[in-house]
Design a protein around this motif. Structure first.
Motif, PDB file in Angstrom:
ATOM      1  N   UNK A   1       0.874  -1.055   0.000  1.00  0.00           N
ATOM      2  CA  UNK A   1      -0.168  -0.031  -0.166  1.00  0.00           C
ATOM      3  C   UNK A   1       0.941   1.141  -0.026  1.00  0.00           C
ATOM      4  N   UNK A   2       1.714   1.318   0.851  1.00  0.00           N
ATOM      5  CA  UNK A   2       2.587   2.649   0.988  1.00  0.00           C
ATOM      6  C   UNK A   2       3.487   2.977  -0.101  1.00  0.00           C
ATOM      7  N   UNK A   3       4.040   2.026  -1.039  1.00  0.00           N
ATOM      8  CA  UNK A   3       4.903   2.114  -2.277  1.00  0.00           C
ATOM      9  C   UNK A   3       3.722   2.815  -3.456  1.00  0.00           C
ATOM     10  N   UNK A   4       2.678   2.068  -3.445  1.00  0.00           N
ATOM     11  CA  UNK A   4       1.551   2.726  -4.456  1.00  0.00           C
ATOM     12  C   UNK A   4       0.977   4.097  -4.032  1.00  0.00           C
TER      13      UNK A   4
ATOM     14  N   UNK B   1       2.375   6.467  -2.184  1.00  0.00           N
ATOM     15  CA  UNK B   1       3.150   8.063  -2.372  1.00  0.00           C
ATOM     16  C   UNK B   1       3.300   8.493  -3.846  1.00  0.00           C
ATOM     17  N   UNK B   2       2.822   7.638  -4.731  1.00  0.00           N
ATOM     18  CA  UNK B   2       2.738   8.148  -6.123  1.00  0.00           C
ATOM     19  C   UNK B   2       1.347   8.432  -6.647  1.00  0.00           C
ATOM     20  N   UNK B   3       0.225   8.402  -5.624  1.00  0.00           N
ATOM     21  CA  UNK B   3      -1.200   8.679  -6.228  1.00  0.00           C
ATOM     22  C   UNK B   3      -1.786   9.493  -5.274  1.00  0.00           C
ATOM     23  N   UNK B   4      -2.046  10.662  -5.726  1.00  0.00           N
ATOM     24  CA  UNK B   4      -2.423  11.995  -5.296  1.00  0.00           C
ATOM     25  C   UNK B   4      -3.919  11.332  -4.439  1.00  0.00           C
ATOM     26  N   UNK B   5      -4.713  10.905  -5.072  1.00  0.00           N
ATOM     27  CA  UNK B   5      -6.067  10.683  -4.610  1.00  0.00           C
ATOM     28  C   UNK B   5      -5.739   9.649  -3.179  1.00  0.00           C
ATOM     29  N   UNK B   6      -4.818   8.804  -3.497  1.00  0.00           N
ATOM     30  CA  UNK B   6      -4.712   7.807  -2.288  1.00  0.00           C
ATOM     31  C   UNK B   6      -3.923   8.857  -1.043  1.00  0.00           C
ATOM     32  N   UNK B   7      -3.074   9.702  -1.320  1.00  0.00           N
ATOM     33  CA  UNK B   7      -2.642  10.646  -0.440  1.00  0.00           C
ATOM     34  C   UNK B   7      -3.661  11.455   0.247  1.00  0.00           C
ATOM     35  N   UNK B   8      -4.619  11.775  -0.579  1.00  0.00           N
ATOM     36  CA  UNK B   8      -5.597  12.877   0.140  1.00  0.00           C
ATOM     37  C   UNK B   8      -6.495  11.894   0.963  1.00  0.00           C
ATOM     38  N   UNK B   9      -6.746  10.786   0.711  1.00  0.00           N
ATOM     39  CA  UNK B   9      -7.486   9.870   1.415  1.00  0.00           C
ATOM     40  C   UNK B   9      -6.895   9.511   2.667  1.00  0.00           C
ATOM     41  N   UNK B  10      -5.600   9.179   2.763  1.00  0.00           N
ATOM     42  CA  UNK B  10      -4.752   9.081   3.940  1.00  0.00           C
ATOM     43  C   UNK B  10      -4.792  10.277   4.654  1.00  0.00           C
ATOM     44  N   UNK B  11      -4.506  11.515   4.172  1.00  0.00           N
ATOM     45  CA  UNK B  11      -4.387  12.812   4.878  1.00  0.00           C
ATOM     46  C   UNK B  11      -5.968  12.929   5.947  1.00  0.00           C
ATOM     47  N   UNK B  12      -6.802  12.624   5.260  1.00  0.00           N
ATOM     48  CA  UNK B  12      -8.270  12.620   5.927  1.00  0.00           C
ATOM     49  C   UNK B  12      -8.571  11.514   6.957  1.00  0.00           C
ATOM     50  N   UNK B  13      -7.958  10.342   6.704  1.00  0.00           N
ATOM     51  CA  UNK B  13      -8.253   9.246   7.397  1.00  0.00           C
ATOM     52  C   UNK B  13      -7.543   9.234   8.581  1.00  0.00           C
ATOM     53  N   UNK B  14      -6.103   9.572   8.628  1.00  0.00           N
ATOM     54  CA  UNK B  14      -4.848   9.439   9.431  1.00  0.00           C
ATOM     55  C   UNK B  14      -4.783  10.679  10.224  1.00  0.00           C
ATOM     56  N   UNK B  15      -4.941  10.512  11.438  1.00  0.00           N
ATOM     57  CA  UNK B  15      -5.111  11.867  12.263  1.00  0.00           C
ATOM     58  C   UNK B  15      -3.575  12.328  12.863  1.00  0.00           C
ATOM     59  N   UNK B  16      -2.772  11.410  12.933  1.00  0.00           N
ATOM     60  CA  UNK B  16      -1.617  11.820  13.458  1.00  0.00           C
ATOM     61  C   UNK B  16      -0.424  12.071  12.513  1.00  0.00           C
ATOM     62  N   UNK B  17       0.538  13.147  12.883  1.00  0.00           N
ATOM     63  CA  UNK B  17       1.426  13.415  12.128  1.00  0.00           C
ATOM     64  C   UNK B  17       1.252  14.095  10.874  1.00  0.00           C
ATOM     65  N   UNK B  18       0.141  14.692  10.800  1.00  0.00           N
ATOM     66  CA  UNK B  18      -0.192  15.343   9.279  1.00  0.00           C
ATOM     67  C   UNK B  18      -0.700  14.465   8.204  1.00  0.00           C
TER      68      UNK B  18
END
Length: 64
Positions: free
Chosen positions: A1-4, A6-23
């Motif tokens: 998951x992590x490797x994919x 870091x290269x996908x803006x949609x996934x990064x936006x989802x992670x930023x909204x779901x994962x509350x710690x450390x930005x």
């Protein structure tokens, strides 16, 4: 998951909204170090059969 992720803006936006710690960043192997050291230490000598979520709050978050 992590490797994919870091290269996908949609996934990064989802992670930023779901994962509350450390930005809201994608986790790294180093994020597990403290938990592993604790479980290997004498302080954890009475701990058995547990599942420890080291996920930056992902499992308890409903998003921001």
């Amino acid at each position: 998951m992590s490797k994919r992720a870091v290269g996908d803006e949609a996934i990064l936006r989802f992670v930023a909204a779901k994962q509350p710690l450390d930005g809201g960043r994608v986790g790294t192997p180093e994020d597990v170090d403290g938990a592993a050291l604790f479980l290997l230490s004498r302080a954890a000598k009475f701990i058995t059969g547990q599942v420890l979520a080291v996920d930056g709050g992902w499992t308890v978050s409903e998003g921001r």
